[in-house]
Design a protein around this motif. Structure first.
Motif, PDB file in Angstrom:
ATOM      1  N   LEU A 108       0.851  -1.187   0.000  1.00 19.11           N
ATOM      2  CA  LEU A 108       0.000   0.000   0.000  1.00 19.11           C
ATOM      3  C   LEU A 108       0.888   1.239   0.000  1.00 19.11           C
ATOM      4  CD1 LEU A 108      -2.713  -0.958   2.644  1.00 19.11           C
ATOM      5  CD2 LEU A 108      -2.883  -1.046   0.152  1.00 19.11           C
ATOM      6  N   TRP A 109       0.840   2.005  -1.092  1.00 18.33           N
ATOM      7  CA  TRP A 109       1.630   3.223  -1.226  1.00 18.33           C
ATOM      8  C   TRP A 109       0.806   4.422  -0.791  1.00 18.33           C
ATOM      9  CZ3 TRP A 109       6.677   3.199  -2.928  1.00 18.33           C
ATOM     10  CH2 TRP A 109       7.137   1.998  -3.444  1.00 18.33           C
ATOM     11  N   GLY A 110       1.462   5.404  -0.222  1.00 12.65           N
ATOM     12  CA  GLY A 110       0.776   6.619   0.180  1.00 12.65           C
ATOM     13  C   GLY A 110       1.771   7.747   0.405  1.00 12.65           C
ATOM     14  N   ARG A 111       1.272   8.852   0.911  1.00 10.77           N
ATOM     15  CA  ARG A 111       2.116  10.008   1.232  1.00 10.77           C
ATOM     16  C   ARG A 111       1.702  10.530   2.598  1.00 10.77           C
ATOM     17  NH1 ARG A 111       5.081  11.635  -3.015  1.00 10.77           N
ATOM     18  NH2 ARG A 111       4.375  11.054  -5.085  1.00 10.77           N
ATOM     19  N   ASP A 112       2.700  10.956   3.357  1.00  7.17           N
ATOM     20  CA  ASP A 112       2.430  11.565   4.657  1.00  7.17           C
ATOM     21  C   ASP A 112       3.575  12.508   4.974  1.00  7.17           C
ATOM     22  OD1 ASP A 112       1.849  12.300   7.238  1.00  7.17           O
ATOM     23  OD2 ASP A 112       1.396  10.272   7.922  1.00  7.17           O
ATOM     24  N   GLY A 113       3.338  13.780   4.832  1.00  8.10           N
ATOM     25  CA  GLY A 113       4.351  14.792   5.124  1.00  8.10           C
ATOM     26  C   GLY A 113       4.145  15.458   6.463  1.00  8.10           C
ATOM     27  N   SER A 114       3.310  14.867   7.324  1.00  4.40           N
ATOM     28  CA  SER A 114       3.061  15.475   8.632  1.00  4.40           C
ATOM     29  C   SER A 114       4.319  15.439   9.490  1.00  4.40           C
ATOM     30  CB  SER A 114       1.925  14.741   9.354  1.00  4.40           C
ATOM     31  OG  SER A 114       2.351  13.436   9.749  1.00  4.40           O
ATOM     32  N   TYR A 115       4.428  16.372  10.416  1.00 10.84           N
ATOM     33  CA  TYR A 115       5.569  16.398  11.326  1.00 10.84           C
ATOM     34  C   TYR A 115       5.682  15.076  12.080  1.00 10.84           C
ATOM     35  CZ  TYR A 115       5.609  21.476  10.614  1.00 10.84           C
ATOM     36  OH  TYR A 115       5.658  22.717  10.068  1.00 10.84           O
ATOM     37  N   ASP A 116       4.545  14.550  12.541  1.00 13.90           N
ATOM     38  CA  ASP A 116       4.571  13.299  13.300  1.00 13.90           C
ATOM     39  C   ASP A 116       5.159  12.164  12.466  1.00 13.90           C
ATOM     40  OD1 ASP A 116       3.491  14.158  15.765  1.00 13.90           O
ATOM     41  OD2 ASP A 116       1.463  14.042  14.965  1.00 13.90           O
ATOM     42  N   TYR A 117       4.710  12.025  11.223  1.00 14.33           N
ATOM     43  CA  TYR A 117       5.228  10.951  10.375  1.00 14.33           C
ATOM     44  C   TYR A 117       6.720  11.143  10.110  1.00 14.33           C
ATOM     45  CZ  TYR A 117       6.413   7.893   6.596  1.00 14.33           C
ATOM     46  OH  TYR A 117       7.049   6.953   5.854  1.00 14.33           O
ATOM     47  N   LEU A 118       7.122  12.361   9.775  1.00 14.93           N
ATOM     48  CA  LEU A 118       8.516  12.605   9.464  1.00 14.93           C
ATOM     49  C   LEU A 118       9.422  12.286  10.656  1.00 14.93           C
ATOM     50  CD1 LEU A 118       8.159  15.849   7.330  1.00 14.93           C
ATOM     51  CD2 LEU A 118       8.394  13.486   6.543  1.00 14.93           C
ATOM     52  N   MET A 119       8.973  12.626  11.855  1.00 10.25           N
ATOM     53  CA  MET A 119       9.768  12.305  13.046  1.00 10.25           C
ATOM     54  C   MET A 119       9.793  10.791  13.284  1.00 10.25           C
ATOM     55  SD  MET A 119      11.258  14.963  14.157  1.00 10.25           S
ATOM     56  CE  MET A 119      11.866  14.285  15.681  1.00 10.25           C
ATOM     57  N   ARG A 120       8.656  10.116  13.106  1.00 10.91           N
ATOM     58  CA  ARG A 120       8.639   8.649  13.268  1.00 10.91           C
ATOM     59  C   ARG A 120       9.573   7.992  12.252  1.00 10.91           C
ATOM     60  NH1 ARG A 120       3.120   9.334  13.295  1.00 10.91           N
ATOM     61  NH2 ARG A 120       2.925   8.182  11.337  1.00 10.91           N
ATOM     62  N   ALA A 121       9.560   8.504  11.014  1.00 11.93           N
ATOM     63  CA  ALA A 121      10.429   7.939   9.973  1.00 11.93           C
ATOM     64  C   ALA A 121      11.897   8.171  10.327  1.00 11.93           C
ATOM     65  CB  ALA A 121      10.093   8.554   8.618  1.00 11.93           C
ATOM     66  N   ALA A 122      12.222   9.358  10.817  1.00 11.60           N
ATOM     67  CA  ALA A 122      13.610   9.643  11.199  1.00 11.60           C
ATOM     68  C   ALA A 122      14.044   8.752  12.363  1.00 11.60           C
ATOM     69  CB  ALA A 122      13.759  11.118  11.571  1.00 11.60           C
ATOM     70  N   GLU A 123      13.156   8.560  13.338  1.00 11.60           N
ATOM     71  CA  GLU A 123      13.493   7.699  14.473  1.00 11.60           C
ATOM     72  C   GLU A 123      13.617   6.237  14.040  1.00 11.60           C
ATOM     73  OE1 GLU A 123      10.908   8.367  17.809  1.00 11.60           O
ATOM     74  OE2 GLU A 123      11.297  10.522  17.759  1.00 11.60           O
ATOM     75  N   ALA A 124      12.771   5.791  13.133  1.00  8.26           N
ATOM     76  CA  ALA A 124      12.870   4.410  12.639  1.00  8.26           C
ATOM     77  C   ALA A 124      14.199   4.214  11.920  1.00  8.26           C
ATOM     78  CB  ALA A 124      11.698   4.093  11.711  1.00  8.26           C
ATOM     79  N   SER A 145       7.220  22.492  22.240  1.00 10.19           N
ATOM     80  CA  SER A 145       6.133  21.661  22.784  1.00 10.19           C
ATOM     81  C   SER A 145       5.887  20.439  21.894  1.00 10.19           C
ATOM     82  CB  SER A 145       4.850  22.469  22.969  1.00 10.19           C
ATOM     83  OG  SER A 145       4.408  22.980  21.728  1.00 10.19           O
ATOM     84  N   PHE A 146       6.041  20.586  20.597  1.00 10.77           N
ATOM     85  CA  PHE A 146       5.898  19.451  19.680  1.00 10.77           C
ATOM     86  C   PHE A 146       6.942  18.389  20.008  1.00 10.77           C
ATOM     87  CE2 PHE A 146       7.604  17.542  15.722  1.00 10.77           C
ATOM     88  CZ  PHE A 146       6.524  16.743  15.389  1.00 10.77           C
ATOM     89  N   TYR A 147       8.205  18.798  20.131  1.00 11.32           N
ATOM     90  CA  TYR A 147       9.274  17.845  20.424  1.00 11.32           C
ATOM     91  C   TYR A 147       9.109  17.217  21.810  1.00 11.32           C
ATOM     92  CZ  TYR A 147      11.625  19.572  16.239  1.00 11.32           C
ATOM     93  OH  TYR A 147      11.931  19.904  14.946  1.00 11.32           O
ATOM     94  N   ARG A 148       8.680  17.997  22.793  1.00 11.67           N
ATOM     95  CA  ARG A 148       8.431  17.431  24.136  1.00 11.67           C
ATOM     96  C   ARG A 148       7.348  16.348  24.071  1.00 11.67           C
ATOM     97  NH1 ARG A 148      10.928  20.298  28.269  1.00 11.67           N
ATOM     98  NH2 ARG A 148      11.372  22.476  27.824  1.00 11.67           N
ATOM     99  N   ARG A 149       6.309  16.599  23.287  1.00 12.47           N
ATOM    100  CA  ARG A 149       5.227  15.616  23.141  1.00 12.47           C
ATOM    101  C   ARG A 149       5.753  14.309  22.547  1.00 12.47           C
ATOM    102  NH1 ARG A 149       1.909  14.585  18.870  1.00 12.47           N
ATOM    103  NH2 ARG A 149       2.494  16.475  17.767  1.00 12.47           N
ATOM    104  N   LEU A 150       6.815  14.388  21.751  1.00 11.31           N
ATOM    105  CA  LEU A 150       7.411  13.199  21.144  1.00 11.31           C
ATOM    106  C   LEU A 150       8.469  12.553  22.045  1.00 11.31           C
ATOM    107  CD1 LEU A 150       7.813  14.421  17.471  1.00 11.31           C
ATOM    108  CD2 LEU A 150       6.048  12.931  18.399  1.00 11.31           C
ATOM    109  N   GLY A 151       8.654  13.104  23.249  1.00 10.51           N
ATOM    110  CA  GLY A 151       9.578  12.493  24.200  1.00 10.51           C
ATOM    111  C   GLY A 151      10.940  13.142  24.293  1.00 10.51           C
ATOM    112  N   PHE A 152      11.153  14.270  23.633  1.00  8.95           N
ATOM    113  CA  PHE A 152      12.437  14.962  23.707  1.00  8.95           C
ATOM    114  C   PHE A 152      12.509  15.819  24.966  1.00  8.95           C
ATOM    115  CE2 PHE A 152      12.291  13.902  19.276  1.00  8.95           C
ATOM    116  CZ  PHE A 152      13.613  13.753  18.891  1.00  8.95           C
ATOM    117  N   ALA A 153      13.725  15.988  25.491  1.00  7.11           N
ATOM    118  CA  ALA A 153      13.961  16.848  26.647  1.00  7.11           C
ATOM    119  C   ALA A 153      15.093  17.813  26.302  1.00  7.11           C
ATOM    120  CB  ALA A 153      14.342  16.020  27.867  1.00  7.11           C
TER     121      ALA A 153
END
Length: 184
Positions: A108-124, A145-153
């Motif tokens: 299944l191909w798709g596109r997701d340029g959201s900040y959340d997806y891009l950060m998950r892809a970078a972490e993966a 606040s976005f980065y804190r929500r993703l677990g950054f300090a």
């Protein structure tokens, strides 16, 4: 070989000619099988020896969705094992195109340029490379606040750098299973 300067990408001279590694992750037309791993790395090593040190890859360059990230792992191994010095190699990649296994096993191909997806892809990708953490810096007060929500300090800051702004340095430790470790 001609070179250009791309100071926002790197302080190294960037060759104007590079190699695309996508076909190294595709089944061979003659057999329908992937090229043997060591042969593909040998091709990249030969390319580097010829002075072509700019390599294009992507996490979606893979034989199918179950091998997502295959080409990036291959390129990473070629760079890691090249005797000519990894510091001369420039690897470019892209994220935002998704490839998942569907309910019936189809790609299944798709596109997701959201900040959340891009950060998950970078972490993966960081996990695929064996990293145990991610560090970043930001000037954006809204991004904190976005980065804190993703677990950054925050582990450091520079006041008035650039003038009138605070530059924050943030970190997040990773576990192999995708969980976030406690603390930076």
């Amino acid at each position: 070989m001609k070179y250009v300067s791309l100071p926002q990408l790197t302080n190294k001279p960037v060759p104007t000619v590079g190699v695309g590694a996508m076909l190294l992750a595709e089944p061979l037309r003659s057999t329908g099988e992937l090229m043997p791993w060591d042969d593909a790395i040998g091709i990249l090593h030969h390319t580097f020896e010829q002075g072509i040190t700019l390599v294009d890859t992507a996490d979606i360059y893979a034989p199918d969705a179950s091998h997502f990230g295959y080409d990036e792992r291959l390129v990473g191994e070629a760079v890691r094992t090249w005797k000519g010095g990894r510091d001369s190699i420039i690897v470019v990649t892209k994220i935002g195109i998704t490839l998942n296994v569907g309910p019936d096993g189809e790609d299944l191909w798709g596109r997701d340029g959201s900040y959340d997806y891009l950060m998950r892809a970078a972490e993966a990708e960081a996990r695929r490379r064996g990293c145990i953490g991610v560090q970043l810096d930001t000037f954006g007060y809204q991004a904190t606040s976005f980065y804190r929500r993703l677990g950054f300090a925050v582990f450091g800051e520079l006041q008035d750098h650039p003038p009138g702004q605070t530059r924050l340095f943030m970190a997040k430790r990773l576990k192999a299973d995708g969980a976030v470790c406690d603390g930076p």
